[in-house]
Design an enzyme around this catalytic site. Structure first.
Site, mmCIF file in Angstrom:
data_model
loop_
_atom_site.group_PDB
_atom_site.id
_atom_site.type_symbol
_atom_site.label_atom_id
_atom_site.label_comp_id
_atom_site.label_asym_id
_atom_site.label_seq_id
_atom_site.Cartn_x
_atom_site.Cartn_y
_atom_site.Cartn_z
ATOM 1 N N GLU A 179 9.509 -9.126 15.290
ATOM 2 C CA GLU A 179 8.232 -9.859 15.273
ATOM 3 C C GLU A 179 7.096 -9.014 15.836
ATOM 4 O O GLU A 179 6.833 -9.033 17.044
ATOM 5 C CB GLU A 179 8.368 -11.161 16.087
ATOM 6 C CG GLU A 179 7.093 -11.995 16.064
ATOM 7 C CD GLU A 179 7.151 -13.228 16.974
ATOM 8 O OE1 GLU A 179 8.074 -13.324 17.810
ATOM 9 O OE2 GLU A 179 6.266 -14.073 16.861
ATOM 10 N N LYS A 221 9.476 -11.493 11.292
ATOM 11 C CA LYS A 221 8.609 -12.600 11.686
ATOM 12 C C LYS A 221 7.203 -12.040 11.722
ATOM 13 O O LYS A 221 6.857 -11.225 12.593
ATOM 14 C CB LYS A 221 9.028 -13.178 13.042
ATOM 15 C CG LYS A 221 8.143 -14.337 13.491
ATOM 16 C CD LYS A 221 8.848 -15.217 14.509
ATOM 17 C CE LYS A 221 7.906 -16.271 15.083
ATOM 18 N NZ LYS A 221 8.622 -17.317 15.818
HETATM 19 P P1 13P Z 1 3.772 -19.696 17.723
HETATM 20 O O1 13P Z 1 4.168 -20.330 16.402
HETATM 21 O O2 13P Z 1 3.285 -20.682 18.721
HETATM 22 O O3 13P Z 1 2.890 -18.521 17.524
HETATM 23 O O4 13P Z 1 5.102 -19.115 18.349
HETATM 24 C C1 13P Z 1 5.975 -18.423 17.545
HETATM 25 C C2 13P Z 1 6.740 -17.476 18.348
HETATM 26 O O5 13P Z 1 7.943 -17.527 18.393
HETATM 27 C C3 13P Z 1 6.024 -16.427 19.085
HETATM 28 O O6 13P Z 1 6.923 -15.457 19.489
#
Ligand code: 13P
Length: 337
Positions: A179, A221
């Protein structure tokens, strides 16, 4: 690779048609921020009770393929003494685990962060596999500030750490979610976000390749390509969807198992509408679905804090269903009425 088939199967199940992920992996510090914002004290028991609501609602498995948990939660049990990981599995939901140790200041680079957590990670993965985790998450944050930030050093350090994490995950039979979050903060244009996202993805996939990570058993992600939160003329839903799909198609290898999105400070409706518009465009080699925390949980936590548990459950199922529809390009604003 030892766990080749297991990794492919898990990754494909995570992005199965009509399903997405709930991110419920807020660290102790973030959980405290969210709970105090609705007037609650953040104790271990309050966190357990709130998360019990999210993890035990019957029927949520038709919308969720997986839930990302925090270390504390994967060790907790429901009121009947069943470990949360087992509760999820019984509902057909794969338990996941956040394994990074958070974003820390990057030395000599003011305003930038590097995510830590590689030390001892092989041993931690062995334990998480025993606790039932099928996948893991590691989040890096990339800040846009004028033409100066992000620096090459920040992008490179984060991509390298993320690839080393992903390799350790696959070695343990756990699917890595990588991510690299390009933050919404700032007044940058959507074009600048496109450019930074492109550079970040190129660096990440180069490092993943270097480390031998099998993309068919990994999930990205992604943050969407958006105008900064404080930009004067913010791009509309259709533009965001088009730019995000274009950016991903140009910079994400086709072999990857799937792409899930974070909500990153968007409202619930924005996050759903953007996902829906992207899936209406379609034509990507990987499924595009959700992995939202705030865009699912915000209304739920508020109602739960007011002790309106039934309404909290309804709001939760509604956001899960809305995003399930959006992951198939089948949502419309009428659904919200
Ligand atoms: P948000 O959808 O609140 O951005 O969080 C997703 C997430 O896992 C951030 O690491």
């Amino acid at each position: 690779m030892k766990y080749d088939q297991q990794l492919r199967d898990t990754a494909n199940a995570m992005v199965a048609a009509g399903k997405g992920l709930l991110a419920a992996d807020e660290s102790a510090a973030t959980a405290e921020k969210r709970l105090t914002a609705v007037g609650l004290e953040s104790t271990e028991e309050v966190r357990r009770e709130y998360r019990q609501l999210l993890l035990t609602v019957p029927g949520v498995g038709q919308y969720l393929s997986g839930v990302i948990l925090f270390d504390e939660t994967i060790r907790q049990k429901d009121d009947d003494g069943t470990p949360f990981a087992d509760v999820l599995k019984a509902e057909g939901i794969i338990p996941g685990i956040k394994v990074d140790a958070g974003a820390k200041d990057l030395a000599l680079h003011e305003g930038e962060k590097v995510t830590e957590g590689l030390d001892g990670l092989r041993e931690r993965f062995a334990e998480y596999a025993k606790l039932g985790a099928g996948f893991a998450k590691w989040r890096a944050v990339i800040t846009i500030q004028g033409g100066e930030l992000p620096s090459e050093a920040c992008i490179h350090a984060n991509a390298h750490a993320m690839a080393r994490y992903a390799a350790l995950a696959q070695e343990a039979g756990i699917v890595p979610i990588v991510e690299p979050e390009v933050l919404l903060d700032g007044d940058h244009s959507i074009e600048r976000c496109y450019e930074v996202t492109s550079t970040t993805l190129d660096a990440l996939f180069a490092e993943l390749k270097n480390q031998g990570v099998m993309l068919e058993g990994a999930i990205l992600k992604a943050s969407m390509v958006l105008s900064g939160k404080d930009a004067p003329d913010r791009a509309d839903v259709q533009t965001v969807a088009e730019q995000t799909v274009k950016c991903l198609k140009e910079h994400v290898p086709a072999e990857l198992a799937g792409v899930v999105f974070l909500s990153g400070g968007q409202t619930e409706l924005e996050a759903t509408a953007h996902l829906d518009a992207m899936n209406k465009i379609g034509g990507t080699p990987w499924p595009l679905t959700f992995s939202y925390s705030r865009a699912i949980q915000n209304p739920v936590l508020k109602l739960w804090a007011e002790k309106k548990t039934d309404d909290a459950v309804k709001a939760y199922l509604k956001r899960c269903q809305a995003n399930s529809l959006a992951s198939q390009g089948k949502w419309s604003e009428d659904f919200e009425d």
